[in-house]
Design a protein around this motif. Structure first.
Motif, PDB file in Angstrom:
ATOM      1  N   LYS A 213     -11.247   2.117  -4.606  1.00  0.00           N
ATOM      2  CA  LYS A 213     -11.700   2.646  -3.325  1.00  0.00           C
ATOM      3  C   LYS A 213     -11.361   4.131  -3.233  1.00  0.00           C
ATOM      4  O   LYS A 213     -10.309   4.569  -3.701  1.00  0.00           O
ATOM      5  N   ASN A 214     -12.259   4.916  -2.643  1.00  0.00           N
ATOM      6  CA  ASN A 214     -12.017   6.345  -2.449  1.00  0.00           C
ATOM      7  C   ASN A 214     -11.323   6.587  -1.115  1.00  0.00           C
ATOM      8  O   ASN A 214     -11.684   6.015  -0.095  1.00  0.00           O
ATOM      9  N   ILE A 215     -10.298   7.446  -1.125  1.00  0.00           N
ATOM     10  CA  ILE A 215      -9.550   7.817   0.075  1.00  0.00           C
ATOM     11  C   ILE A 215      -9.694   9.325   0.295  1.00  0.00           C
ATOM     12  O   ILE A 215      -9.638  10.109  -0.660  1.00  0.00           O
TER      13      ILE A 215
ATOM     14  N   SER B 125       0.851  -1.200   0.000  1.00  0.00           N
ATOM     15  CA  SER B 125       0.000   0.000   0.000  1.00  0.00           C
ATOM     16  C   SER B 125       0.882   1.244   0.000  1.00  0.00           C
ATOM     17  O   SER B 125       2.108   1.162   0.179  1.00  0.00           O
ATOM     18  N   PHE B 126       0.262   2.395  -0.201  1.00  0.00           N
ATOM     19  CA  PHE B 126       0.969   3.675  -0.200  1.00  0.00           C
ATOM     20  C   PHE B 126       0.261   4.632   0.752  1.00  0.00           C
ATOM     21  O   PHE B 126      -0.971   4.658   0.814  1.00  0.00           O
ATOM     22  N   TYR B 127       1.052   5.396   1.483  1.00  0.00           N
ATOM     23  CA  TYR B 127       0.479   6.472   2.290  1.00  0.00           C
ATOM     24  C   TYR B 127       1.176   7.779   1.920  1.00  0.00           C
ATOM     25  O   TYR B 127       2.312   7.777   1.421  1.00  0.00           O
ATOM     26  N   TYR B 128       0.497   8.879   2.156  1.00  0.00           N
ATOM     27  CA  TYR B 128       1.045  10.170   1.726  1.00  0.00           C
ATOM     28  C   TYR B 128       1.757  10.857   2.877  1.00  0.00           C
ATOM     29  O   TYR B 128       1.230  10.970   3.985  1.00  0.00           O
ATOM     30  N   SER B 129       2.986  11.306   2.605  1.00  0.00           N
ATOM     31  CA  SER B 129       3.771  12.072   3.568  1.00  0.00           C
ATOM     32  C   SER B 129       3.989  13.475   3.001  1.00  0.00           C
ATOM     33  O   SER B 129       4.377  13.622   1.832  1.00  0.00           O
ATOM     34  N   SER B 130       3.730  14.490   3.804  1.00  0.00           N
ATOM     35  CA  SER B 130       3.869  15.869   3.328  1.00  0.00           C
ATOM     36  C   SER B 130       5.308  16.192   2.944  1.00  0.00           C
ATOM     37  O   SER B 130       5.559  17.049   2.095  1.00  0.00           O
ATOM     38  N   SER B 131       6.278  15.497   3.543  1.00  0.00           N
ATOM     39  CA  SER B 131       7.681  15.768   3.239  1.00  0.00           C
ATOM     40  C   SER B 131       8.243  14.864   2.144  1.00  0.00           C
ATOM     41  O   SER B 131       9.139  15.257   1.396  1.00  0.00           O
TER      42      SER B 131
ATOM     43  N   TYR C  73      -8.607  11.108  -3.194  1.00  0.00           N
ATOM     44  CA  TYR C  73      -8.066  10.433  -4.374  1.00  0.00           C
ATOM     45  C   TYR C  73      -8.542   8.978  -4.352  1.00  0.00           C
ATOM     46  O   TYR C  73      -9.074   8.498  -3.349  1.00  0.00           O
ATOM     47  N   LYS C  74      -8.342   8.310  -5.475  1.00  0.00           N
ATOM     48  CA  LYS C  74      -8.790   6.925  -5.604  1.00  0.00           C
ATOM     49  C   LYS C  74      -7.602   5.966  -5.481  1.00  0.00           C
ATOM     50  O   LYS C  74      -6.464   6.314  -5.817  1.00  0.00           O
TER      51      LYS C  74
END
Length: 652
Positions: A209-211, A55-61, A217-218
């Motif tokens: 799936k919607n996130i 999976s992927f998660y978003y990091s602001s940095s 985002y999808k």
């Protein structure tokens, strides 16, 4: 009745799987009490449960970060399965992108006096070591592993890389339950390619799936939930079994920006893949002229005009100057300048150096990208499809292939690892094409066997052999560094009650010449005396004793790797006082369109029996659909070689 028992076994196995608790730490007594796998009783271990999450998660940095989570439970049935208690993960350590392993937990479970005993993985079972400049190996070994142990571990790998490792569905041991989920953000577009050569194909489900965290985002989701996956086992002459493994490759084809517009498109043709690789400073950037080898080349090549002769001299120079560190790679690890200075480098350091040196002398040399046999055959245009590089030299319509990593490889005789269908020859960033890596010249092994049957019915005599090309290379690779004593022991192995002496081994290190071997022998169990008759196979200890192709069905092709001729000439001095009662008949066998031929010609010539046997393999690849016919064909060869001469004692 057999079908009914199989159905019951499968039913009970599925019922057990469905009722099993796969939460970490919830190993049951039933799993520990199991003595063998209910479906595959020959297996040394089994994967009871494998859960893999990408999976992927978003990091602001950092932007999107990839997470790969593994939870695996394995049953060890016997000592042959102990290797499954050790796990290795190769983690990329680039300048800007790094992978890290965290959350490692491991437990070994054993049943002791009817109670479950748990032993946790501790720090002394965990190891980290450098594998290459950009790779570290994290490994661990579960403790207290015995026959019957169940092991379980889980960990997480975090990475800023967007490339996803191949998703493996099938292993060399059976898998009871597999649960895979891959969730990728819509900004990364992946091409998905299953291995179409695999005999087992899982059902793949795809959803969206919607996130909403931290923005909307999808996510594209791939799910695989399978049970009772059969083991992938090597068969005789199956080549690289990984070519037939059930798996799925995911190659990033494009990256979208915040407006869902393509920001970057990646290679989707082999021409684009080749261009991208060539433009790398660690590939094409290594092929320019360099001053560091200028003086050595001028001295070495003074007065030499022929391009192939130049290539051979340069190959030997590089072999003498730079040692291969055992690592593959299409990109230079140290750079050819540093590799030449330090005296060590990976495959690309060494073979790109050969190309660079030859180009500096005006020779038409080019690199060829290769996927090694253990890396499989690339399924679609991908950078990861290549993991090796060799050198090609063209003179008119002739080609010379060079791999300077191996001491005993020679021109157009490459290590077996690179004989994998075809490679990609790259002339420059704009010109590339496919190039066959398979040998088209037959290698030859000629054996001469002289036989004398002594008064005590032992057989003695001399064996002489000559080996060329690939057969010579394989022999050198195995025996050239052996002591004569160990060489003799190896030759005596599986040849019955034999004693070998006076071994002579010529051209063991002269790679441009055929190997010549000779030795004297005495064989105590080659001739049987029954009454007034003698029985023996004229090939004695050189005969093929059994058919290696034993399976009723076969899933993979038979791969002999190279075309070759195996030839025997036998001269047998008949013992005094005996007459020939019967001889095997001469016979010729042909498989399919003469792709393989076998001939057996025997005749009496005065006091001697003379036998000539030839096995001629023109096409080294036999397809699985032809397996039964080939198995029958090879059985006839084995039977023919085992047929006996019968001698009768002459009447006074």
């Amino acid at each position: 009745m057999k079908h009914l028992l199989l159905i019951i076994t499968l039913f009970l196995s599925c019922k057990t799987i469905n009722s099993q608790n796969y939460e970490f730490g919830k190993v049951s007594k039933a799993e520990l009490e199991e003595k063998y796998h209910p479906i595959d009783s020959s297996s040394s271990a089994a994967i009871l449960y494998r859960n893999e999450r990408v999976s992927f998660y978003y990091s602001s940095s950092e932007g999107f970060m990839q997470q790969r989570e593994i939870h695996e439970r394995i049953k060890i049935y016997n000592k042959d399965g102990f290797d499954w208690a050790t796990k290795k993960e190769y983690l990329y350590q680039g300048r800007s992108n790094k992978e890290s392993l965290s959350g490692l937990k491991g437990v070994s479970y054993n049943l002791v006096d009817g109670k479950i005993e748990k032993v946790k993985l501790k720090s002394d079972g965990k190891f980290v070591e450098d594998y290459s400049e950009f790779t570290k190996v994290n490994s661990f070994t579960l403790p207290n592993v015995k026959e019957g142990t169940v092991i379980e571990y889980k960990y997480k790998i975090t990475s800023s890389r967007y490339s996803i490792d191949d998703i493996i569905f099938q292993y060399s041991i059976p898998v009871n339950k597999l649960d895979v989920k891959i969730a990728t953000p819509e900004y990364y577009i992946y091409s998905k390619q299953p291995n179409l050569a695999a005999s087992y194909m899982p059902k793949v489900n795809e959803t969206i799936k919607n996130i909403s965290n931290p923005f909307d985002y999808k996510v594209n989701i791939i799910n695989v939930n399978e049970e009772n996956i059969p083991a992938l086992r090597a068969e005789a002459y199956s080549g690289n079994i990984n070519n037939y493994r059930s798996k799925m490759a995911l190659e990033l084809s494009a990256v979208l920006n915040g407006n869902k517009i393509i920001e970057k498109s990646f290679s989707n043709t082999w021409e684009e893949v080749s261009k991208t690789i060539y433009e790398s400073s660690n590939f094409g950037g290594q092929l320019d002229k360099f001053s560091f080898y200028k003086d050595d080349l001028e001295t070495l090549l003074a007065g030499v005009e022929d391009d192939f002769e130049k290539a051979s001299l340069v190959e030997n120079l590089v072999k003498s100057k730079v040692k291969w560190n055992g690592r593959y790679g299409k990109y230079a690890q140290n750079g050819i300048r540093n590799a030449y200075k330090v005296g060590e480098g990976n495959v690309a350091d060494i073979n790109l150096m050969v190309v660079s040196m030859l180009r500096s002398q005006g020779v038409n040399a080019s690199p060829i990208l290769v996927s090694t046999r253990n890396n499989g055959i690339p399924l679609f245009p991908t950078h990861d499809g290549f993991n090796y590089v060799v050198c090609s030299v063209q003179k008119g319509n002739e080609y010379l292939l060079i791999d300077a990593t191996e001491k005993y490889s020679a021109n157009n005789v490459l290590p077996q690892r690179v004989l994998n269908w075809q490679g990609r020859l790259i002339e420059d960033k704009n010109v590339s094409r496919w190039f066959s890596m398979m040998p088209n010249k037959k290698s030859v092994e000629k054996s001469m066997l002289n036989v004398k049957i002594n008064n005590d019915f032992t057989a003695s005599g001399k064996v002489s052999k000559q080996l060329t090309d690939y057969i010579a290379y394989f022999y050198r690779d195995k025996y050239a560094s052996m002591t004569p004593e160990d060489h003799i022991k190896s030759l005596e192995k599986d040849k019955g009650d034999i004693e070998i002496s006076e071994l002579n081994f010529e051209n063991g290190k002269e790679i441009t010449k055929p190997i010549k071997i000779s030795y004297q022998y005495e064989l105590s169990d080659g001739v049987d005396e029954i009454g007034d008759k003698l029985y023996f196979s004229p090939l004695l200890f050189l005969a093929t004793k059994e058919n290696p192709f034993k399976l009723e069905e076969r899933q993979y092709p038979i791969d002999f790797v190279i075309p070759y001729v195996d030839s025997y000439l036998v001269n047998i001095m008949l013992p005094d006082g005996y007459n020939i009662e019967s001889l095997p008949t001469s016979e010729a066998l042909v498989f399919m369109d003469a792709s393989i031929k076998f001939s057996y010609i025997i005749k009496q010539n005065g006091k001697y029996l003379q036998l000539k046997v030839d096995l001629d393999i023109n096409n080294p690849m036999i397809q699985a659909k032809d397996y039964k016919a080939f198995k029958s064909f090879f059985s006839k060869i084995v039977e023919k070689q085992g047929e006996q001469v019968i001698l009768t004692k002459a009447q006074p």
